[in-house]
Enzyme design. Sequence first.
Site, PDB file in Angstrom:
ATOM      1  N   GLY A   1       0.851  -1.188   0.000  1.00  0.00           N
ATOM      2  CA  GLY A   1       0.000   0.000   0.000  1.00  0.00           C
ATOM      3  C   GLY A   1       0.887   1.238   0.000  1.00  0.00           C
TER       4      GLY A   1
ATOM      5  N   SER B   1      -6.037  -1.307   0.964  1.00  0.00           N
ATOM      6  CA  SER B   1      -6.981  -0.218   1.270  1.00  0.00           C
ATOM      7  C   SER B   1      -6.585   1.050   0.535  1.00  0.00           C
ATOM      8  CB  SER B   1      -7.008   0.060   2.777  1.00  0.00           C
ATOM      9  OG  SER B   1      -7.641  -0.992   3.448  1.00  0.00           O
ATOM     10  N   THR B   2      -5.279   1.242   0.339  1.00  0.00           N
ATOM     11  CA  THR B   2      -4.839   2.466  -0.346  1.00  0.00           C
ATOM     12  C   THR B   2      -5.560   2.626  -1.683  1.00  0.00           C
ATOM     13  OG1 THR B   2      -2.667   2.291   0.676  1.00  0.00           O
ATOM     14  CG2 THR B   2      -2.824   3.664  -1.301  1.00  0.00           C
TER      15      THR B   2
ATOM     16  N   TRP C   1      -8.391   1.747  -2.486  1.00  0.00           N
ATOM     17  CA  TRP C   1      -9.833   1.985  -2.312  1.00  0.00           C
ATOM     18  C   TRP C   1     -10.132   3.364  -1.713  1.00  0.00           C
ATOM     19  CZ3 TRP C   1     -12.667  -3.097  -0.561  1.00  0.00           C
ATOM     20  CH2 TRP C   1     -12.234  -4.159  -1.369  1.00  0.00           C
ATOM     21  N   ALA C   2      -9.083   4.089  -1.321  1.00  0.00           N
ATOM     22  CA  ALA C   2      -9.317   5.386  -0.672  1.00  0.00           C
ATOM     23  C   ALA C   2     -10.008   6.331  -1.641  1.00  0.00           C
ATOM     24  CB  ALA C   2      -8.007   5.983  -0.191  1.00  0.00           C
TER      25      ALA C   2
ATOM     26  N   GLU D   1     -13.233  18.083   4.424  1.00  0.00           N
ATOM     27  CA  GLU D   1     -14.107  16.989   4.879  1.00  0.00           C
ATOM     28  C   GLU D   1     -14.512  17.243   6.319  1.00  0.00           C
ATOM     29  OE1 GLU D   1     -13.271  12.918   3.902  1.00  0.00           O
ATOM     30  OE2 GLU D   1     -11.883  13.546   2.343  1.00  0.00           O
TER      31      GLU D   1
ATOM     32  N   ASP E   1      -2.223  -9.249   9.697  1.00  0.00           N
ATOM     33  CA  ASP E   1      -1.036 -10.113   9.734  1.00  0.00           C
ATOM     34  C   ASP E   1       0.158  -9.476  10.453  1.00  0.00           C
ATOM     35  OD1 ASP E   1      -2.663 -11.596   8.111  1.00  0.00           O
ATOM     36  OD2 ASP E   1      -1.305 -11.671   6.400  1.00  0.00           O
TER      37      ASP E   1
ATOM     38  N   HIS F   1     -17.088   3.205   9.770  1.00  0.00           N
ATOM     39  CA  HIS F   1     -17.575   4.272   8.889  1.00  0.00           C
ATOM     40  C   HIS F   1     -19.099   4.202   8.844  1.00  0.00           C
ATOM     41  CE1 HIS F   1     -17.959   7.038   5.595  1.00  0.00           C
ATOM     42  NE2 HIS F   1     -16.671   7.297   5.694  1.00  0.00           N
TER      43      HIS F   1
ATOM     44  N   ARG G   1     -17.452  10.843  13.016  1.00  0.00           N
ATOM     45  CA  ARG G   1     -17.842   9.548  12.452  1.00  0.00           C
ATOM     46  C   ARG G   1     -18.496   8.602  13.456  1.00  0.00           C
ATOM     47  NH1 ARG G   1     -12.803   7.936   8.561  1.00  0.00           N
ATOM     48  NH2 ARG G   1     -13.469   9.363   6.939  1.00  0.00           N
TER      49      ARG G   1
ATOM     50  N   HIS H   1     -13.838   0.233   9.450  1.00  0.00           N
ATOM     51  CA  HIS H   1     -13.173   1.051   8.430  1.00  0.00           C
ATOM     52  C   HIS H   1     -11.680   1.234   8.682  1.00  0.00           C
ATOM     53  CE1 HIS H   1     -12.832   3.948   5.263  1.00  0.00           C
ATOM     54  NE2 HIS H   1     -12.521   4.932   6.075  1.00  0.00           N
TER      55      HIS H   1
ATOM     56  N   GLU I   1      -1.299   1.675   8.358  1.00  0.00           N
ATOM     57  CA  GLU I   1      -2.413   1.368   9.262  1.00  0.00           C
ATOM     58  C   GLU I   1      -2.059   0.321  10.311  1.00  0.00           C
ATOM     59  OE1 GLU I   1      -6.177   1.134   7.260  1.00  0.00           O
ATOM     60  OE2 GLU I   1      -7.143   0.276   9.030  1.00  0.00           O
TER      61      GLU I   1
ATOM     62  N   ARG J   1      -9.747   9.145  14.457  1.00  0.00           N
ATOM     63  CA  ARG J   1      -8.945   9.678  13.344  1.00  0.00           C
ATOM     64  C   ARG J   1      -9.692  10.763  12.584  1.00  0.00           C
ATOM     65  NH1 ARG J   1      -8.301   7.796   7.413  1.00  0.00           N
ATOM     66  NH2 ARG J   1     -10.396   7.028   7.816  1.00  0.00           N
TER      67      ARG J   1
ATOM     68  N   SER K   1      -4.907   9.317   7.009  1.00  0.00           N
ATOM     69  CA  SER K   1      -4.170   8.043   7.080  1.00  0.00           C
ATOM     70  C   SER K   1      -3.287   7.822   5.854  1.00  0.00           C
ATOM     71  CB  SER K   1      -5.110   6.868   7.302  1.00  0.00           C
ATOM     72  OG  SER K   1      -6.248   6.995   6.537  1.00  0.00           O
TER      73      SER K   1
HETATM   74  C1  FAD Z   1     -12.766   2.358   1.199  1.00  0.00           C
HETATM   75  C2  FAD Z   1     -11.712   3.150   1.925  1.00  0.00           C
HETATM   76  C3  FAD Z   1     -11.634   4.532   1.742  1.00  0.00           C
HETATM   77  C4  FAD Z   1     -10.636   5.267   2.397  1.00  0.00           C
HETATM   78  N1  FAD Z   1     -10.525   6.605   2.126  1.00  0.00           N
HETATM   79  C5  FAD Z   1      -9.473   7.287   2.635  1.00  0.00           C
HETATM   80  C6  FAD Z   1      -9.218   8.644   2.254  1.00  0.00           C
HETATM   81  O1  FAD Z   1      -9.927   9.220   1.436  1.00  0.00           O
HETATM   82  N2  FAD Z   1      -8.146   9.256   2.811  1.00  0.00           N
HETATM   83  C7  FAD Z   1      -7.311   8.674   3.712  1.00  0.00           C
HETATM   84  O2  FAD Z   1      -6.348   9.285   4.184  1.00  0.00           O
HETATM   85  N3  FAD Z   1      -7.533   7.382   4.084  1.00  0.00           N
HETATM   86  C8  FAD Z   1      -8.567   6.683   3.562  1.00  0.00           C
HETATM   87  N4  FAD Z   1      -8.759   5.379   3.923  1.00  0.00           N
HETATM   88  C9  FAD Z   1      -7.798   4.730   4.829  1.00  0.00           C
HETATM   89  C10 FAD Z   1      -6.507   4.460   4.071  1.00  0.00           C
HETATM   90  O3  FAD Z   1      -6.817   4.108   2.731  1.00  0.00           O
HETATM   91  C11 FAD Z   1      -5.695   3.325   4.693  1.00  0.00           C
HETATM   92  O4  FAD Z   1      -5.588   3.513   6.074  1.00  0.00           O
HETATM   93  C12 FAD Z   1      -4.300   3.313   4.090  1.00  0.00           C
HETATM   94  O5  FAD Z   1      -4.381   3.250   2.683  1.00  0.00           O
HETATM   95  C13 FAD Z   1      -3.521   2.108   4.613  1.00  0.00           C
HETATM   96  O6  FAD Z   1      -2.340   2.030   3.864  1.00  0.00           O
HETATM   97  P1  FAD Z   1      -1.293   0.878   4.214  1.00  0.00           P
HETATM   98  O7  FAD Z   1      -0.177   1.039   3.244  1.00  0.00           O
HETATM   99  O8  FAD Z   1      -0.982   0.901   5.646  1.00  0.00           O
HETATM  100  O9  FAD Z   1      -2.105  -0.488   3.958  1.00  0.00           O
HETATM  101  P2  FAD Z   1      -2.822  -1.075   2.661  1.00  0.00           P
HETATM  102  O10 FAD Z   1      -2.991  -0.053   1.614  1.00  0.00           O
HETATM  103  O11 FAD Z   1      -4.033  -1.790   3.130  1.00  0.00           O
HETATM  104  O12 FAD Z   1      -1.769  -2.142   2.139  1.00  0.00           O
HETATM  105  C14 FAD Z   1      -1.453  -3.290   2.907  1.00  0.00           C
HETATM  106  C15 FAD Z   1      -0.692  -4.236   2.028  1.00  0.00           C
HETATM  107  O13 FAD Z   1      -0.107  -5.281   2.809  1.00  0.00           O
HETATM  108  C16 FAD Z   1      -0.282  -6.524   2.138  1.00  0.00           C
HETATM  109  N5  FAD Z   1      -0.173  -7.576   3.153  1.00  0.00           N
HETATM  110  C17 FAD Z   1      -0.939  -7.760   4.252  1.00  0.00           C
HETATM  111  N6  FAD Z   1      -0.504  -8.830   4.958  1.00  0.00           N
HETATM  112  C18 FAD Z   1       0.568  -9.327   4.284  1.00  0.00           C
HETATM  113  C19 FAD Z   1       1.439 -10.425   4.500  1.00  0.00           C
HETATM  114  N7  FAD Z   1       1.299 -11.263   5.549  1.00  0.00           N
HETATM  115  N8  FAD Z   1       2.434 -10.665   3.603  1.00  0.00           N
HETATM  116  C20 FAD Z   1       2.578  -9.861   2.509  1.00  0.00           C
HETATM  117  N9  FAD Z   1       1.768  -8.800   2.257  1.00  0.00           N
HETATM  118  C21 FAD Z   1       0.781  -8.534   3.143  1.00  0.00           C
HETATM  119  C22 FAD Z   1      -1.650  -6.382   1.482  1.00  0.00           C
HETATM  120  O14 FAD Z   1      -1.820  -7.310   0.445  1.00  0.00           O
HETATM  121  C23 FAD Z   1      -1.547  -4.935   0.980  1.00  0.00           C
HETATM  122  O15 FAD Z   1      -0.829  -4.892  -0.226  1.00  0.00           O
HETATM  123  C24 FAD Z   1      -9.742   4.630   3.276  1.00  0.00           C
HETATM  124  C25 FAD Z   1      -9.831   3.248   3.475  1.00  0.00           C
HETATM  125  C26 FAD Z   1     -10.790   2.507   2.800  1.00  0.00           C
HETATM  126  C27 FAD Z   1     -10.849   1.033   3.015  1.00  0.00           C
END
Ligand code: FAD
Length: 512
Positions: free
Chosen positions: A25, A55-56, A58-59, A126, A219, A240, A284, A338, A362, A373, A378
């Site tokens: 992400g 999740s990234t 889907w943001a 927002e 994980d 959410h 929220r 969420h 996250e 939050r 995020s």
């Molecule tokens: C629908 C939705 C809308 C959102 N809108 C917003 C917004 O507008 N603005 C904002 O700031 N935030 C928003 N958020 C929150 C934000 O998107 C997330 O908190 C953020 O993107 C998390 O990023 P990340 O890199 O930590 O994790 P993620 O983007 O979830 O990436 C995690 C990665 O880890 C991988 N992974 C997991 N476990 C393992 C493992 N054991 N081995 C190998 N790979 C693994 C997964 O496959 C994935 O690729 C939203 C979230 C959602 C779900």
Amino acid sequence: MTETTTSTATTTDGETTDVLVVGSGIAGCAAALSAAREGADVLLLTKATKPADASTDWAQGGISTTRNDPESLKEDIIAASDGTADPAAVDTLVNHADDAVEDVLIDTLEIDFDETADGDLDYTREAAHSEFRILHVDAATGTHILRPFLQHVDNHERIEVRQDTAALELITAEGRVHGVVSDEEPTGKPIYAGATVLATGGIGALYSRSTNPDDATGDGIAMAALAGADVTDMEYIQFHPTAYDGEDPFLLSEALRGEGAILRNGDGERFMDDYHSQGDLAPRDVVARAVEAEREATGEVVLDVSPLEFEADYPAIAEKCRDRGIEGDEIPVAPSEHFLCGGIDVDDRGRTSLDRLYAVGECARTGVHGANRLASTSLLEGLVWGLRAGDDATGFDPDIVEAPELLNRDPDLPARFAAEKFTRLQQTMDEYLGLERDPDEIARASAVLRRLKGEVDAYIRTRTARELYELRNASVTALLIARAAGENTESIGCHYVAADAGESMAEPPADD
Ligand SMILES: Cc1cc2nc3c(=O)[nH]c(=O)nc-3n(C[C@H](O)[C@H](O)[C@H](O)COP(=O)(O)OP(=O)(O)OC[C@H]3O[C@@H](n4cnc5c(N)ncnc54)[C@H](O)[C@@H]3O)c2cc1C
């Protein structure tokens, strides 16, 4: 993702790399990029098979900046957290926000954020933001950030991206982390690293209704906790208020209400003004509990988008509605898990309590969110902490130590076992660790979850399969949530302790 030159070395027992990043992400990509910029060879493992498995991707709403006013964003973050955010962590975020966005998103990735008619960046606002400071690309900001970001790291000569590969266990010796054991063939092959960065995202899969991708099984949090890392604030889970209430749910961004969409109950009445002075734009957690109460009282709640130019201004969301056969201006909604505010405890560079283990995004608890939050912070947190941790994680040589041995005596894992146990775990979390909690119910949930983890542990001793590890990780993470929720009897932020909720609740789901 394309094939790239392997930047890792192979030993007789496994591989070595300078920096190992787990997760693709925004946080994992940022960590990989900054470590590579420092001259490190980076291996980025991700269990995702396509960019959208994060999740990234889907943001929707956007990514906050400070627009040269860090103090104002700091005030809003602390207010949204009910005063519980760590001011020093918030300073780290706001003081590095604009440089990180400009360096990576604008100058390096050249993301076309939406502009005004005059060609200036179109900053939006927002809920609970006092200023217009959020950058966005229609209502699909995450996709527009993650896809070029992944492409960029995948093309980088010092970074190898390995997809469809899950980290299963951390390799540890004497309080130091030396890499992971992954599920690629031969199963259980160790990957040794000078430093390991967990960027595994959230925990949505622990609940039956979530806005996250299905593989958000906690994980990184579970692996870190099992290795002895400190994990904090796990009771603070954001639900959410407005996810589509039907098959294949999806998020209806807060931006919709920010621009005028209205919540109506089953009698067609607006109701949020009865719950909070900020009406539809209340925090929220307040909106989520109000939506749940109105659903129970009147049968359903809808988001009325008729005040908006919905099709023209929100084409990505409008398309999702069309795909699901939703007609007209009223979209049925329900609260959904969420975002996790807590996670693996880290400092201002993403360092965990274990040597050479970092956590970002996250799965990490930086202190920025406290008990709740602020919207659109995020993505920014993942970017800022990812860059800082990747930079700090360089300069260590990998050590070869004994790695956990994973057995696979019976590779024919009964798929039903994992699926059935997951359903029980989700029922338990929905029922007892959702929007409202009660101490007696939390105790019941803990008992169910402990039994479940015991059953999974018995299986895992002789079988190695990703689903089984995901189930193990989900049950460890669920137990951490139950413990944190049980220890915190105060309603604050998104942890709501309903004093009399327990008496009306049903028995826990059958433990079989
Ligand atoms: C629908 C939705 C809308 C959102 N809108 C917003 C917004 O507008 N603005 C904002 O700031 N935030 C928003 N958020 C929150 C934000 O998107 C997330 O908190 C953020 O993107 C998390 O990023 P990340 O890199 O930590 O994790 P993620 O983007 O979830 O990436 C995690 C990665 O880890 C991988 N992974 C997991 N476990 C393992 C493992 N054991 N081995 C190998 N790979 C693994 C997964 O496959 C994935 O690729 C939203 C979230 C959602 C779900």
